[in-house]
Design a protein around this motif. Structure first.
Motif, PDB file in Angstrom:
ATOM      1  N   THR A  56      50.277 -18.358   6.748  1.00  0.00           N
ATOM      2  CA  THR A  56      48.959 -18.532   7.350  1.00  0.00           C
ATOM      3  C   THR A  56      49.067 -18.902   8.827  1.00  0.00           C
ATOM      4  O   THR A  56      48.172 -18.592   9.606  1.00  0.00           O
ATOM      5  CB  THR A  56      48.144 -19.612   6.617  1.00  0.00           C
ATOM      6  OG1 THR A  56      48.913 -20.810   6.557  1.00  0.00           O
ATOM      7  CG2 THR A  56      47.759 -19.149   5.230  1.00  0.00           C
ATOM      8  N   THR A  57      50.151 -19.586   9.206  1.00  0.00           N
ATOM      9  CA  THR A  57      50.418 -19.901  10.606  1.00  0.00           C
ATOM     10  C   THR A  57      51.899 -19.677  10.868  1.00  0.00           C
ATOM     11  O   THR A  57      52.726 -19.829   9.959  1.00  0.00           O
ATOM     12  CB  THR A  57      50.075 -21.372  10.962  1.00  0.00           C
ATOM     13  OG1 THR A  57      50.932 -22.233  10.215  1.00  0.00           O
ATOM     14  CG2 THR A  57      48.628 -21.692  10.673  1.00  0.00           C
ATOM     15  N   CYS A  60      54.151 -22.694   9.770  1.00  0.00           N
ATOM     16  CA  CYS A  60      53.698 -23.326   8.537  1.00  0.00           C
ATOM     17  C   CYS A  60      54.769 -24.282   8.021  1.00  0.00           C
ATOM     18  O   CYS A  60      55.895 -23.862   7.747  1.00  0.00           O
ATOM     19  CB  CYS A  60      53.413 -22.253   7.482  1.00  0.00           C
ATOM     20  SG  CYS A  60      52.951 -22.929   5.882  1.00  0.00           S
ATOM     21  N   MET A  90      50.133 -11.336  11.906  1.00  0.00           N
ATOM     22  CA  MET A  90      49.342 -12.571  11.984  1.00  0.00           C
ATOM     23  C   MET A  90      48.317 -12.587  10.855  1.00  0.00           C
ATOM     24  O   MET A  90      47.579 -11.626  10.659  1.00  0.00           O
ATOM     25  CB  MET A  90      48.622 -12.676  13.335  1.00  0.00           C
ATOM     26  CG  MET A  90      49.560 -12.888  14.507  1.00  0.00           C
ATOM     27  SD  MET A  90      50.503 -14.417  14.441  1.00  0.00           S
ATOM     28  CE  MET A  90      49.213 -15.623  14.545  1.00  0.00           C
ATOM     29  N   GLU A  92      44.911 -13.616   8.952  1.00  0.00           N
ATOM     30  CA  GLU A  92      43.527 -13.945   9.295  1.00  0.00           C
ATOM     31  C   GLU A  92      42.733 -14.008   7.998  1.00  0.00           C
ATOM     32  O   GLU A  92      43.091 -13.361   7.006  1.00  0.00           O
ATOM     33  CB  GLU A  92      42.936 -12.935  10.271  1.00  0.00           C
ATOM     34  CG  GLU A  92      42.981 -11.517   9.782  1.00  0.00           C
ATOM     35  CD  GLU A  92      42.496 -10.554  10.835  1.00  0.00           C
ATOM     36  OE1 GLU A  92      41.445  -9.934  10.594  1.00  0.00           O
ATOM     37  OE2 GLU A  92      43.145 -10.418  11.877  1.00  0.00           O
TER      38      GLU A  92
END
Length: 107
Positions: A56-57, A60, A90, A92
């Protein structure tokens, strides 16, 4: 590899693997990696499977644990070796099954 970025049909084997991976939960969001759309591709072979995932990032803190939990869940289901590849795409919220929950306030 089957690409998860488009609406598609899964083979019965891929669908069963997706269901098995629903047990892997992102501890921060409390949702499965399948619901979040983190599982991006499968390459299921008779004696080996590769799964491409994203986080998610980029940084993470649970990334390594999620990758390992995914590998273990897939191997337990398939009974063959599994390699997890981390993609650079990425994440989203639109990648989520059914889109982001209304309570997130995203449109």
């Amino acid at each position: 590899m089957s690409d998860m970025s488009e609406v598609q049909e899964y083979t019965p084997e891929e669908q069963a693997l997706r269901e098995a991976l629903r047990t892997v939960i992102d501890p921060e969001l409390g949702m499965s990696i399948v619901e979040l759309g983190l599982v991006r591709q499968f390459n299921v072979q008779p004696d080996f499977t590769e799964i491409k995932m994203i986080m998610t990032t980029p940084f993470c803190p649970y990334g390594p644990a999620l990758l390992e939990q995914t590998r273990r869940a897939a191997e337990a289901h398939l009974h063959t070796p599994v390699k997890i590849t981390l993609g650079m795409e990425m994440w989203e919220p639109s990648m989520m099954e059914g889109g982001p929950p209304p309570e997130w306030g995203l449109f």
